[in-house]
Design a protein around this motif. Structure first.
Motif, short mmCIF file in Angstrom:
data_model
loop_
_atom_site.label_atom_id
_atom_site.label_comp_id
_atom_site.label_asym_id
_atom_site.label_seq_id
_atom_site.Cartn_x
_atom_site.Cartn_y
_atom_site.Cartn_z
N GLU A 82 0.84 -1.21 0.00
CA GLU A 82 0.00 0.00 0.00
C GLU A 82 0.87 1.25 0.00
O GLU A 82 0.62 2.20 -0.74
N GLN A 83 1.89 1.22 0.85
CA GLN A 83 2.77 2.40 0.94
C GLN A 83 3.52 2.62 -0.37
O GLN A 83 3.72 3.75 -0.78
N VAL A 84 3.93 1.52 -1.00
CA VAL A 84 4.62 1.65 -2.29
C VAL A 84 3.66 2.23 -3.32
O VAL A 84 4.02 3.11 -4.11
N LEU A 86 1.25 4.20 -2.78
CA LEU A 86 0.97 5.60 -2.47
C LEU A 86 2.20 6.49 -2.59
O LEU A 86 2.10 7.70 -2.45
#
Lengths: 222, 215
Positions: A82-84, A86
């Motif tokens: 998810e962080q990647v 975003l």
């Protein structure tokens, strides 16, 4: 963008190296599959020699497949994916970075080991060089194709088996060209055409396949 | 990129219009709309399964809504430019903390991925203020759930983002950590930041929030 990609590659390589057993499992699998050939077919050098190109290539393809199983699974489970998704860099480029890190730590050892294993099956001289070269061009393509399967089967139960069913047919052209190049070298005929075609596949796969991986990852994240 | 910011600056708001989301065949919510201005806190409330997490994931652009639009600083949420994207920080249920790595490494990787620069000292300082003093270089695997959560929340101390989207940030935190987090959120709102959050625990102590009820 380069800095974030470098972060991603370095993190992935160090995680794989830290776990160690991943690299060891894949390398041991590769060696074991190849040692099955003389055990099951018998020790006649001529027979083994004929089987060697296909044998090493099939073993490499299977080893690559089992190593790709967890390419995205850990990151997906703990939320890193998810962080990647975003983060500022495009997801396709991040996917390419992850595949590259994976190939450096798990694909490259197979390439390096292949001449020794080819030698044990009776290949010699230039054939060993062609074998390593064909794997050097071919295994990155296998990693990229396998990554699509790994992304598509995220969160699916028994995803590994499903992934093999999805991806093995796509491995066929690479396998044919790779083993073909070594066979050609054994009969002293021109193997450059096979290698060129493998190189062309790699050149097409590097820019295009990551887009497919990113698409599959977005579906998994939605 | 920086030259642009001096001229016509888009409004730093999060706008959601007529949002509807579904999971499978079930409609979770519909007609959700709001405009979040600088300095505002939005608290999303609802029973289990009412779609709080889905809403938060939709607001940061991970999921696509069935109907409706979301704009962050005037740009559609799924098509942000790099700078605008960096203005948004999401900490989800799954907190993206790697167990094999230490809190310090986790924080560094987080910053590296977002392409943000912070010196060593700030990172150490952030971990200490998050209550991880003496644990900065212990692999997260050996830490407790609460400390793991603090590792994730330490990102709030180094972040340059204006909009924080925090899904259930209070899970596994002890009372002191909760007080610390509330304080941090209040500070962020005071300097014109925005926060969207959910929780099942009491939020006494937070600045007066706007409430969004999904039930």
């Amino acid at each position: 963008m380069l800095r974030s990609l470098w972060t991603l590659i370095r993190r992935d390589v160090s995680l794989i190296v830290m776990r160690r057993q991943d690299v060891l499992t894949v390398v041991a699998f590769f060696i074991l599959v190849i040692t099955l050939f003389p055990l099951s077919i018998g020790p006649e050098p001529d027979k083994l020699r004929t089987l060697a190109p296909g044998g090493v290539w099939v073993a490499a393809a299977l080893a690559s497949l089992i190593s790709l199983d967890r390419l995205f699974a850990d990151d997906w489970r703990d939320g890193t994916l998810e962080q990647v998704a975003l983060s500022p860099q495009p997801l396709a480029v991040a996917a390419l970075a992850k595949v590259a890190a994976h190939w450096f730590s798990l694909g490259l050892p197979l390439v390096v080991l292949s001449p020794a294993l080819g030698y044990s099956l009776g290949l010699e001289g230039a054939e060993l060089l062609v074998l390593a070269l064909s794997l050097l061009l071919g295994t990155p393509v296998l990693s990229l194709l396998g990554a699509v399967g790994a992304a598509l089967t995220l969160g699916v139960r028994a995803g590994g088996a499903l992934m093999a069913l999805l991806i093995l047919p796509l491995y066929a052209p690479v396998l044919i060209l790779g083993a073909g190049a070594v066979s050609e070298a054994m009969f002293d005929s021109a193997y450059t055409a096979h290698l060129s075609l493998l190189g062309a596949m790699l050149a097409v796969a590097v820019p295009l396949v990551p887009v497919a991986i990113a698409g599959a990852l977005r579906i998994a994240l939605d | 990129m920086h030259a642009q910011t001096d001229t016509a600056q888009p409004p730093a708001t999060l706008q959601a219009q007529r949002l509807a989301c579904r999971r499978g065949d079930e409609q979770l919510f519909s007609g959700v709309g709001f405009t979040l201005e600088p300095g505002e806190l939005l608290f999303v409330r609802g029973r289990n399964g009412s779609g709080k997490t889905t809403l938060l994931r939709t607001l940061c652009g991970l999921s696509e809504p069935a109907v409706g639009t979301i704009h962050w600083q005037g740009q559609p949420i799924r098509r942000l430019d790099d700078e605008t994207r960096r203005q948004l920080l999401f900490i989800g249920h799954r907190d993206a903390v790697k167990e094999e790595l230490t809190p310090l490494e986790n924080l560094r990787i987080h910053l590296g991925l977002r392409n943000e620069n912070t010196d060593e000292e700030t990172a150490w300082d952030a971990l200490q203020r998050a209550g991880l003093q003496g644990r900065e270089e212990v692999p997260v695997r050996y830490l407790s759930q609460g400390q793991r959560r603090r590792t994730a929340l330490a990102r709030l101390l180094v972040s340059q983002a204006r909009l924080w989207i925090l899904d259930e940030p209070l899970t596994a935190l002890d009372r002191r950590a909760v007080a610390w987090l509330f304080e941090r959120i209040a500070e962020h709102l005071e300097v014109g930041g925005m926060v969207v959050t959910t929780s099942h625990q009491s939020i006494d102590g937070l600045p007066e929030p706007r409430i969004l009820d999904l039930d």
